[in-house]
Design an enzyme around this catalytic site. Structure first.
Site, PDB file in Angstrom:
ATOM      1  CB  CYS A  18      72.768  24.251 -11.582  1.00 18.73           C
ATOM      2  SG  CYS A  18      73.446  23.504 -13.075  1.00 18.73           S
ATOM      3  CD  GLU A  65      68.020  24.363 -16.446  1.00 19.86           C
ATOM      4  OE1 GLU A  65      68.128  23.124 -16.312  1.00 19.86           O
ATOM      5  OE2 GLU A  65      67.820  25.129 -15.498  1.00 19.86           O
ATOM      6  CG  ASN A 117      65.380  16.643 -13.955  1.00 16.03           C
ATOM      7  OD1 ASN A 117      64.239  16.631 -14.406  1.00 16.03           O
ATOM      8  ND2 ASN A 117      65.621  16.483 -12.669  1.00 16.03           N
ATOM      9  CB  CYS A 152      72.104  25.124 -16.469  1.00 20.26           C
ATOM     10  SG  CYS A 152      71.882  23.346 -16.580  1.00 20.26           S
ATOM     11  CD  GLU A 212      67.643  13.066 -10.569  1.00 24.05           C
ATOM     12  OE1 GLU A 212      67.331  12.060  -9.906  1.00 24.05           O
ATOM     13  OE2 GLU A 212      67.492  14.235 -10.151  1.00 24.05           O
ATOM     14  CB  CYS A 233      70.318  20.423 -15.872  1.00 18.54           C
ATOM     15  SG  CYS A 233      71.181  20.460 -14.297  1.00 18.54           S
TER      16      CYS A 233
END
Ligand SMILES: O=c1ccn([C@H]2C[C@H](O)[C@@H](CO)O2)c(=O)[nH]1
Ligand SMILES: [Zn+2]
Length: 130
Positions: free
Chosen positions: A84, A53, A40, A87, A42, A51
């Site tokens: 999530c 993924e 990830n 994803c 941010e 993310c």
């Protein structure tokens, strides 16, 4: 340790997660057997974060591959991390319903589900016909 777990645990160390302090690593194997990973990333503008993924998928597509055979996601929580909703849809673009997704903790707890379990009734190309 499986090669996928090893790749996910290793890439997780590079996660940029100063806002959530929740580092995630993802690794996927393609139909050709190649392994791609992502973490990830941010951003101070929170919605711009991505993310783990998504990073692994981007690396796969950049390398010219499009068929996911297996996915592994790991985080430092007590409970195995689950992808999530966004994803799940991103993974479904390149995965069949039977693709196995292993969700894991750094400590070694693992939970396996299929893509069909994670995103039942996924929106797909068939829904756009007619
Ligand atoms: O499967 C998941 C779940 C969460 N996150 C990231 C997004 C955000 O940076 C942080 C907290 O939600 O974890 C992932 O990368 N993958
Ligand atoms: Zn996500």
């Amino acid at each position: 340790m499986s090669d996928l777990r090893e790749a996910a645990v290793k890439v997780r160390e590079n996660a940029h997660a100063p806002y959530s302090n929740f580092k995630v690593g993802a690794a996927l194997r393609t139909a050709s057997g190649a392994v791609f990973s992502g973490c990830n990333v941010e951003n101070v503008a929170f919605p711009q974060g991505t993310c783990a993924e998504a990073g692994a998928i981007a690396a796969m597509v950049a390398a010219g591959e499009r068929e996911i055979a297996e996915v592994y996601v790991v985080a430092g929580s007590d409970m195995p991390v689950t992808p999530c909703g966004g994803c799940r849809q991103k993974l479904a673009e390149f995965s069949g319903d039977l693709v196995s997704v292993t969700m894991a903790t750094v400590a070694g707890k693992e939970q396996k589900m299929t893509m069909g379990d994670l995103l039942p009734g996924a929106f797909g190309a068939a829904h756009m016909q007619g």
